[in-house]
Design a protein around this motif. Structure first.
Motif, PDB file in Angstrom:
ATOM      1  N   GLU A  59       6.626   6.616  -6.533  1.00 23.37           N
ATOM      2  CA  GLU A  59       5.431   6.592  -5.694  1.00 23.37           C
ATOM      3  C   GLU A  59       5.739   6.311  -4.222  1.00 23.37           C
ATOM      4  OE1 GLU A  59       6.663   4.191  -7.459  1.00 23.37           O
ATOM      5  OE2 GLU A  59       5.832   2.203  -7.021  1.00 23.37           O
ATOM      6  N   PRO A  88       7.709   5.929   5.769  1.00 20.73           N
ATOM      7  CA  PRO A  88       6.519   5.428   6.473  1.00 20.73           C
ATOM      8  C   PRO A  88       5.854   6.444   7.400  1.00 20.73           C
ATOM      9  CG  PRO A  88       8.468   4.097   7.014  1.00 20.73           C
ATOM     10  CD  PRO A  88       8.888   5.086   5.986  1.00 20.73           C
ATOM     11  N   HIS A  89       6.590   7.458   7.866  1.00 19.31           N
ATOM     12  CA  HIS A  89       5.964   8.424   8.770  1.00 19.31           C
ATOM     13  C   HIS A  89       5.295   9.580   8.013  1.00 19.31           C
ATOM     14  CE1 HIS A  89      10.162   9.519   8.182  1.00 19.31           C
ATOM     15  NE2 HIS A  89       9.798  10.770   8.331  1.00 19.31           N
ATOM     16  N   PRO A 138       0.533   9.470   2.876  1.00 21.97           N
ATOM     17  CA  PRO A 138       0.552   9.360   1.412  1.00 21.97           C
ATOM     18  C   PRO A 138      -0.521  10.216   0.743  1.00 21.97           C
ATOM     19  CG  PRO A 138      -0.221   7.304   2.408  1.00 21.97           C
ATOM     20  CD  PRO A 138       0.154   8.213   3.530  1.00 21.97           C
ATOM     21  N   PRO A 182      -2.714  10.787  -2.932  1.00 27.26           N
ATOM     22  CA  PRO A 182      -3.225   9.781  -3.868  1.00 27.26           C
ATOM     23  C   PRO A 182      -2.112   9.269  -4.777  1.00 27.26           C
ATOM     24  CG  PRO A 182      -4.715  11.645  -3.774  1.00 27.26           C
ATOM     25  CD  PRO A 182      -3.518  12.029  -2.961  1.00 27.26           C
ATOM     26  N   GLY A 183      -2.034   7.970  -4.945  1.00 28.52           N
ATOM     27  CA  GLY A 183      -1.020   7.370  -5.807  1.00 28.52           C
ATOM     28  C   GLY A 183       0.275   7.006  -5.089  1.00 28.52           C
ATOM     29  N   GLN A 184       0.465   7.496  -3.840  1.00 26.55           N
ATOM     30  CA  GLN A 184       1.715   7.210  -3.121  1.00 26.55           C
ATOM     31  C   GLN A 184       1.559   6.024  -2.163  1.00 26.55           C
ATOM     32  OE1 GLN A 184       2.542  11.068  -1.299  1.00 26.55           O
ATOM     33  NE2 GLN A 184       3.952  11.535  -2.981  1.00 26.55           N
ATOM     34  N   VAL A 185       2.663   5.341  -1.913  1.00 28.47           N
ATOM     35  CA  VAL A 185       2.671   4.270  -0.913  1.00 28.47           C
ATOM     36  C   VAL A 185       3.891   4.416  -0.021  1.00 28.47           C
ATOM     37  CG1 VAL A 185       1.428   2.538  -2.288  1.00 28.47           C
ATOM     38  CG2 VAL A 185       3.924   2.712  -2.466  1.00 28.47           C
ATOM     39  N   ARG A 186       3.769   3.901   1.193  1.00 29.17           N
ATOM     40  CA  ARG A 186       4.885   4.003   2.127  1.00 29.17           C
ATOM     41  C   ARG A 186       5.952   2.948   1.837  1.00 29.17           C
ATOM     42  NH1 ARG A 186       0.326   4.712   5.549  1.00 29.17           N
ATOM     43  NH2 ARG A 186       0.223   6.819   6.413  1.00 29.17           N
TER      44      ARG A 186
END
Lengths: 413, 413
Positions: free
Chosen positions: A195, A199-200, A203, A205-209
């Motif tokens: 997931e 950071p650039h 995201p 849905p469901g993803q995080v940095r």
């Protein structure tokens, strides 16, 4: 379901990790002293010159023979003949003999014959070339003798010390313009999780940095290591194995922020175990946050598997990564860690037998400080950004009551 | 003989210095967030996205409708039908309806219909597609709702804060990959004295090496400024005037380590006074070491004349230069300064009415620490290199007795 077989107290876990290390690397590099701030000395530094290099005064006054001032007082001054003024930055071209004195400024070189200095305010010029001395001085008074601060051959900075401005100044004063220091340990950082995205990226849905790579890299740099980003990998044992092998070849230590599900943690431990001897030493620490921490040594190189939760990862980094990076950086003579005493603002409960770390805000309160716990849900990212430090609840306590004193360990600035 | 007309308490001196500053510079620059460690924010940072960006669980378990688990217990479990497994890093392609559950891992996105998560250890698979739930969960249990950590429009980091790894991580989590920060203040450093030579030169009789330039530069860098070396100048008012004018044109603040004799100090103050309004504010501080300190503001720029004695210069730098550089760096929301509580190991005397700073070594003693004063002669250079910190004797005290508690202010590492 798979759970931790044995939770180990944090201090024991740390000790076990250190014990499994082999012989430390003893290589060194040489740097200009003025560029060695925060670096760690690789050997004892020995003075080759005395300090001061000559008899020097630390006041403005008159250089005299102490015996000449014997019995001098306000009512019965001693009269001395002025034979000259000591130039700054040069040796005086005259001597001070019986009944004589020479004007001298702070830092000036004592003329031959003189062995003490009378302070200016304890004298008065009586004639053009004569002073009245109102106070007797003893041998050596207001004088720093040659070598009194540092003698030739004296050890001035031991090996294993992190250099502060204070040490750098001292070394330069002795003309030690180059210094042998230990190389910065390279610390590889692997971030994992299906997931997790850079950071650039935006995201889906469901993803995080990914933020652990950057917070951990910053911390590694602050405590004396060189971070190496090894990217984000998916939850795959094969890819982890390949990336970790690469990381170990190119670094002195490796951090892995593992995915936080139980299955990911399990394969992370198995992959680490295959990487070298003695392998995994600790899997599960009796601490909150940070329980799923894995400590290992693979053929002499420390590896740590950390929780993916950013708050847990940073707490674990302060407790485990920092001392290990400091050790690898050659630090042996650490200084005591400053903290701040405060009174807890509210009751906090804790599970007996487990060590808890609670983020707190510190607020001025009268002459002292209040520590206000920040309550947060697991996986809240902004918790630590609003905290000044952490307080520790020892394992034998079931909590701390409001008003009790606590020590706040500061998050490194 | 010339002496200080009025010695000012250190806190008053500092306040007077700050009051005389004009409006602070409000310029800013933009940096990549990952390169902004230790920089100071130039404006409030506002979240443009929620955090988390979607309803998320923070445990391993089953996503359910909380109402379905009402009354569940060990003896009377609730049975739910498994409708799928939430993939990591993607939105689930199914809903959770009445009587249904979905396997979900820490960090996974809550499927539509579900409003809570039952922890894995409170369930058991009864059949292929069915689980037994042993414990009821409430609405939102084990779930972080969208925006629960940070809401859109929320101020996440205020202006005037020095960025730590914790803030950098938080900003990156929100996709804030660039940040407006304040420029580093440029701090000019002039070293003066006929007897002073560069550290790589070999001193002739009467000469000493310049170390203040380097210790002060290191300190300036640590507290958030950019040091500019302006060299060593002889004890000459004309040369000082020319060098100081140049320094003020090219810097935001200037430090002068003046020769330590009374005459040098006097012309240093007169030269500074001619450089701009309001000029010299303080000449002589009621402190030891560091009495001959000069504080000035010349047309909006702070200038400080410091004692040439290296120990005095560093103590004064900690007390005066550090807060001013921090202010010029834009820091407005400082964090409390950690210290260390210790027991004094011996009696120390002090002159009432004067604030004394004594270098100490800190030694572990039982559960606590002992602070052991380092007695030294003025102008000893290695005093601070052997000290862990300073203790303060307040002006209303005539000393501190052995065994009394003291706060050790740490010399910055």
């Amino acid at each position: 379901m798979p759970e931790f077989i044995q939770l180990i107290p944090p201090q024991d876990a740390l000790a076990r990790w250190f014990e499994a290390l082999g012989l430390p690397d003893l290589s060194h590099e040489e740097l200009e002293t003025i560029h060695s701030l925060n670096r760690v000395t690789a050997e004892d530094v020995i003075a080759q010159e005395p300090l001061p290099a000559f008899h020097r005064t630390n006041v403005d006054g008159y250089a005299v023979r102490a015996a000449d001032t014997h019995g001098a007082s306000e009512s019965l001054p001693v009269y001395l003949r002025i034979v000259g003024e000591v130039p700054m930055g040069d040796a005086p071209r005259f001597q001070v003999s019986l009944g004589e004195a020479a004007l001298i400024h702070t830092g000036g070189m004592l003329p031959e014959g003189a062995d003490a200095v009378v302070m200016l305010e304890q004298t008065q010029t009586s004639r053009m070339d004569e002073i009245e001395v109102y106070k007797a001085v003893g041998h050596g008074e207001n004088v720093l003798f040659k070598g009194e601060d540092v003698e030739v051959g004296q050890m001035v900075v031991p090996a294993g010390v992190r250099l502060r401005p204070e040490e750098i100044g001292g070394l330069l004063a002795l003309g030690i313009t180059r210094v042998k220091i230990r190389p910065l340990p390279r610390v590889g950082i692997i971030s994992s999780g299906d997931e997790v995205i850079p950071p650039h990226h935006v995201p889906k849905p469901g993803q995080v940095r990914d933020i652990n790579s950057y917070t951990l890299a910053s911390l590694v740099e602050k405590v004396g290591g060189t971070p190496q980003f090894l990217g984000i990998i998916p939850d795959s044992p094969d890819i982890l194995e390949e990336r970790l092998a690469y990381a170990l070849r190119n670094n002195d230590m490796v951090l892995i922020t593992a995915g936080s599900s139980a299955s990911t943690r399990d394969f992370t431990a198995s992959v680490i175990a295959r990487m070298g001897k003695p392998g995994v030493l600790v899997h599960g620490v009796n601490i909150k946050p940070g329980k799923p921490t894995i400590l290992a040594v693979c053929d002499g190189k420390p590896v740590i598997g950390m929780p993916g939760n950013p708050v847990s990862a940073l707490v674990i980094a302060h407790l485990f990564v920092q001392p290990m990076v400091e050790f690898l950086s050659g630090l042996r003579l650490g200084r005591p860690v400053p903290s701040l005493s405060a009174r807890l603002s509210v009751n906090i409960a804790s599970q007996a037998g487990r060590e808890d770390y609670i983020p707190v805000r510190v607020i001025r309160e009268g002459n002292g400080y209040a520590a206000e716990p920040i309550f947060y849900k697991s996986n809240f990212i902004f918790t630590l950004a609003s905290a000044d430090g952490l307080i520790r609840i020892p394992p034998d306590a079931t909590g701390i009551s409001a008003g009790e004193p606590v020590e706040v360990l500061f998050l490194r600035n």
